[in-house]
Design a protein around this motif. Structure first.
Motif, mmCIF file in Angstrom:
data_model
loop_
_atom_site.group_PDB
_atom_site.id
_atom_site.type_symbol
_atom_site.label_atom_id
_atom_site.label_comp_id
_atom_site.label_asym_id
_atom_site.label_seq_id
_atom_site.Cartn_x
_atom_site.Cartn_y
_atom_site.Cartn_z
ATOM 1 N N ILE A 21 -22.295 -119.998 -26.208
ATOM 2 C CA ILE A 21 -21.329 -120.626 -26.821
ATOM 3 C C ILE A 21 -20.336 -119.699 -28.228
ATOM 4 C CG2 ILE A 21 -20.043 -122.239 -28.427
ATOM 5 C CD1 ILE A 21 -22.439 -124.415 -26.950
ATOM 6 N N VAL A 22 -21.345 -118.752 -27.885
ATOM 7 C CA VAL A 22 -20.895 -117.759 -29.568
ATOM 8 C C VAL A 22 -20.497 -116.049 -28.333
ATOM 9 C CG1 VAL A 22 -21.840 -115.980 -31.532
ATOM 10 C CG2 VAL A 22 -22.534 -117.980 -31.368
ATOM 11 N N LEU A 23 -21.498 -115.997 -27.411
ATOM 12 C CA LEU A 23 -21.059 -114.512 -26.822
ATOM 13 C C LEU A 23 -19.160 -114.823 -25.700
ATOM 14 C CD1 LEU A 23 -24.284 -113.325 -25.572
ATOM 15 C CD2 LEU A 23 -23.087 -112.318 -26.772
ATOM 16 N N ALA A 24 -19.508 -116.327 -26.140
ATOM 17 C CA ALA A 24 -18.180 -116.551 -24.896
ATOM 18 C C ALA A 24 -16.780 -117.001 -25.925
ATOM 19 C CB ALA A 24 -17.705 -118.460 -23.741
ATOM 20 N N THR A 25 -17.579 -116.952 -27.348
ATOM 21 C CA THR A 25 -16.434 -117.122 -28.290
ATOM 22 C C THR A 25 -16.004 -115.880 -28.408
ATOM 23 O OG1 THR A 25 -17.397 -119.507 -28.860
ATOM 24 C CG2 THR A 25 -15.653 -117.762 -30.757
ATOM 25 N N ILE A 26 -17.218 -114.963 -28.949
ATOM 26 C CA ILE A 26 -16.697 -113.548 -29.447
ATOM 27 C C ILE A 26 -15.972 -113.156 -28.139
ATOM 28 C CG2 ILE A 26 -17.901 -111.304 -29.549
ATOM 29 C CD1 ILE A 26 -20.515 -112.485 -30.755
ATOM 30 N N PHE A 27 -16.049 -113.093 -26.959
ATOM 31 C CA PHE A 27 -15.380 -112.342 -25.820
ATOM 32 C C PHE A 27 -14.031 -112.530 -25.770
ATOM 33 C CE2 PHE A 27 -13.579 -112.481 -21.833
ATOM 34 C CZ PHE A 27 -14.171 -110.702 -20.665
ATOM 35 N N VAL A 28 -13.674 -114.368 -26.238
ATOM 36 C CA VAL A 28 -11.897 -114.647 -25.956
ATOM 37 C C VAL A 28 -11.343 -114.337 -27.450
ATOM 38 C CG1 VAL A 28 -11.006 -117.131 -26.184
ATOM 39 C CG2 VAL A 28 -12.607 -116.510 -24.563
ATOM 40 N N THR A 29 -11.900 -113.881 -27.934
ATOM 41 C CA THR A 29 -11.465 -114.080 -29.794
ATOM 42 C C THR A 29 -11.672 -112.774 -29.992
ATOM 43 O OG1 THR A 29 -13.613 -114.275 -30.806
ATOM 44 C CG2 THR A 29 -11.883 -115.877 -29.935
ATOM 45 N N PHE A 30 -12.433 -111.391 -29.866
ATOM 46 C CA PHE A 30 -12.304 -110.293 -30.535
ATOM 47 C C PHE A 30 -10.672 -109.262 -30.329
ATOM 48 C CE2 PHE A 30 -12.862 -106.525 -27.097
ATOM 49 C CZ PHE A 30 -12.986 -107.139 -25.604
ATOM 50 N N PRO A 31 -9.620 -109.400 -29.736
ATOM 51 C CA PRO A 31 -8.630 -109.168 -29.403
ATOM 52 C C PRO A 31 -8.021 -108.770 -30.750
ATOM 53 C CG PRO A 31 -8.402 -109.948 -27.705
ATOM 54 C CD PRO A 31 -9.717 -110.539 -27.984
ATOM 55 N N PHE A 32 -7.995 -110.247 -31.521
ATOM 56 C CA PHE A 32 -7.506 -110.718 -32.314
ATOM 57 C C PHE A 32 -7.400 -109.727 -33.558
ATOM 58 C CE2 PHE A 32 -7.587 -114.571 -29.582
ATOM 59 C CZ PHE A 32 -6.704 -114.961 -29.915
ATOM 60 N N VAL A 33 -8.284 -109.089 -34.283
ATOM 61 C CA VAL A 33 -8.406 -108.273 -35.068
ATOM 62 C C VAL A 33 -7.803 -106.474 -34.937
ATOM 63 C CG1 VAL A 33 -9.374 -106.901 -37.159
ATOM 64 C CG2 VAL A 33 -10.156 -109.540 -36.337
ATOM 65 N N ALA A 34 -8.538 -106.046 -33.499
ATOM 66 C CA ALA A 34 -8.394 -105.279 -33.815
ATOM 67 C C ALA A 34 -6.198 -104.811 -32.761
ATOM 68 C CB ALA A 34 -8.656 -104.681 -32.224
ATOM 69 N N ARG A 35 -5.991 -105.966 -32.763
ATOM 70 C CA ARG A 35 -4.786 -105.783 -32.153
ATOM 71 C C ARG A 35 -3.610 -106.071 -33.542
ATOM 72 N NH1 ARG A 35 -2.244 -102.187 -29.817
ATOM 73 N NH2 ARG A 35 -2.761 -102.838 -27.586
ATOM 74 N N GLU A 36 -4.417 -106.418 -34.269
ATOM 75 C CA GLU A 36 -3.494 -107.027 -35.103
ATOM 76 C C GLU A 36 -3.520 -105.122 -36.343
ATOM 77 O OE1 GLU A 36 -1.337 -109.374 -37.052
ATOM 78 O OE2 GLU A 36 -1.392 -110.133 -35.653
ATOM 79 N N LEU A 37 -4.232 -104.915 -36.701
ATOM 80 C CA LEU A 37 -4.522 -103.747 -37.034
ATOM 81 C C LEU A 37 -4.540 -102.303 -36.480
ATOM 82 C CD1 LEU A 37 -8.495 -104.157 -38.973
ATOM 83 C CD2 LEU A 37 -5.907 -104.778 -39.557
ATOM 84 N N ILE A 38 -4.287 -102.039 -35.464
ATOM 85 C CA ILE A 38 -3.782 -101.018 -34.161
ATOM 86 C C ILE A 38 -2.503 -100.292 -34.901
ATOM 87 C CG2 ILE A 38 -3.597 -99.894 -32.586
ATOM 88 C CD1 ILE A 38 -6.047 -101.110 -31.346
ATOM 89 N N PRO A 39 -1.458 -101.187 -34.882
ATOM 90 C CA PRO A 39 -0.166 -100.857 -34.878
ATOM 91 C C PRO A 39 -0.174 -100.538 -35.833
ATOM 92 C CG PRO A 39 -0.091 -103.513 -34.358
ATOM 93 C CD PRO A 39 -1.729 -102.491 -33.751
ATOM 94 N N LEU A 40 -0.938 -101.503 -37.296
ATOM 95 C CA LEU A 40 -0.553 -101.076 -38.326
ATOM 96 C C LEU A 40 -0.815 -99.564 -38.899
ATOM 97 C CD1 LEU A 40 0.407 -102.329 -41.084
ATOM 98 C CD2 LEU A 40 -2.563 -103.517 -41.704
#
Length: 295
Positions: A158-177
């Motif tokens: 459950i944790v692995l599946a959740t990590i896979f689905v959600t891991f772009p959110f933080v990176a995608r907020e920070l990269i353009p900033l």
């Protein structure tokens, strides 16, 4: 000097405003009305319906559904999964954004593409990927069974599946900033003798903290509400591997509508609390940027 503003320009709210377009007031109010109508139909009305249905049979039924053993297990599992997945995704997001924005290296575009991959893949497909990897008939299945290690139909899956689905959110907020900010301040700090960690904690992190907070909030909200990938890897074991969204589905399929909406209302409340925290932090940030004239 008396009557001057300290060091920086006034915040946007204090500066004179000019019209963005030359459209008439009728057009402006029509657009506002359309936006409010759309928000009311697709956001406010469904949320209102969730709470009305949750309390339709009275507060006793509502609280009985919340304190029920299987519901409590689903709540704990949801919070535990988010508590594991969000910090890990935060560490990955900060590291990935820092590498992409501050350094030039071969394969940077490939890394950005891989970060965006969960946005393009259905959550159900991502759950099936972990089943093919760690299931009984998967690539690592025999090894895991021989060593009595459970991934699928257990918390790790459950944790692995959740990590896979959600891991772009933080990176995608920070990269353009971080790309927009450039690296001049970090280079200046290094030239003055600051170490890498000092540069990060004293220069980089203060500059990205609001974008980082927003990414964490989005990641947390998606982690608590994830259904598709978790549904595949959990096995729907009641009282053990059901998260809150899965528990809502089971109750609804069993025609326990009041109980299902009661648990669903908790998910809504968690989302609202997240937004309130976000708004409070943004308000505090806005207050910190308001400069009072010096005397």
């Amino acid at each position: 000097m008396a009557g001057t503003v300290a060091a920086r320009t006034l915040p946007p709210s204090s500066q004179p405003r000019t019209a963005a377009t030359s459209e008439s007031s009728a057009v402006k109010w029509l657009l506002i009305a359309i936006a409010l109508l759309f928000i009311g139909l697709v956001l406010i009305l469904p949320l209102f319906t969730v709470f009305t249905q949750a309390f339709k049979k009275g507060a006793d039924v509502f609280f009985a559904a919340i304190i029920e053993k299987e519901a409590q297990s689903a709540i704990r599992l949801t919070l535990l999964t988010a508590a594991i997945a969000v910090p890990l995704n935060t560490l990955f997001g900060v590291a990935a954004a820092w590498a992409i924005a501050k350094f030039s290296f071969r394969g940077k575009q490939l890394l950005i593409t891989l970060i965006d991959l969960p946005f393009a893949i259905s959550p159900v497909i991502s759950g099936m990927i972990f089943v093919l990897l760690f299931g009984a008939q998967g690539w690592f299945g025999p090894f895991l069974m021989d060593n009595n290690i459970r991934i699928i139909f257990a918390l790790p899956g459950i944790v692995l599946a959740t990590i896979f689905v959600t891991f772009p959110f933080v990176a995608r907020e920070l990269i353009p900033l971080m790309q927009a900010q450039g690296s001049q301040e970090e280079e200046a700090a290094v030239s003055l003798g600051a170490s890498g960690w000092t540069v990060f904690w004293r220069v980089t992190l203060p500059n990205i903290k609001w974008g980082l907070l927003y990414g964490i909030i989005l990641c947390n909200a998606r982690a608590m509400g994830e259904f598709g990938a978790v549904s595949v890897v959990s096995g729907h074991i009641r009282g053990e591997t059901n998260t809150m969204p899965l528990h809502v589905e089971i109750l609804y399929n069993e025609y326990q509508f009041a109980a299902s909406f009661a648990v669903a209302s908790l998910l809504v409340l968690l989302a609202l609390v997240t937004l309130i925290v976000k708004s409070a932090v943004e308000w505090k940030h806005h207050q910190a940027t308001v400069y009072v004239p010096q005397k």
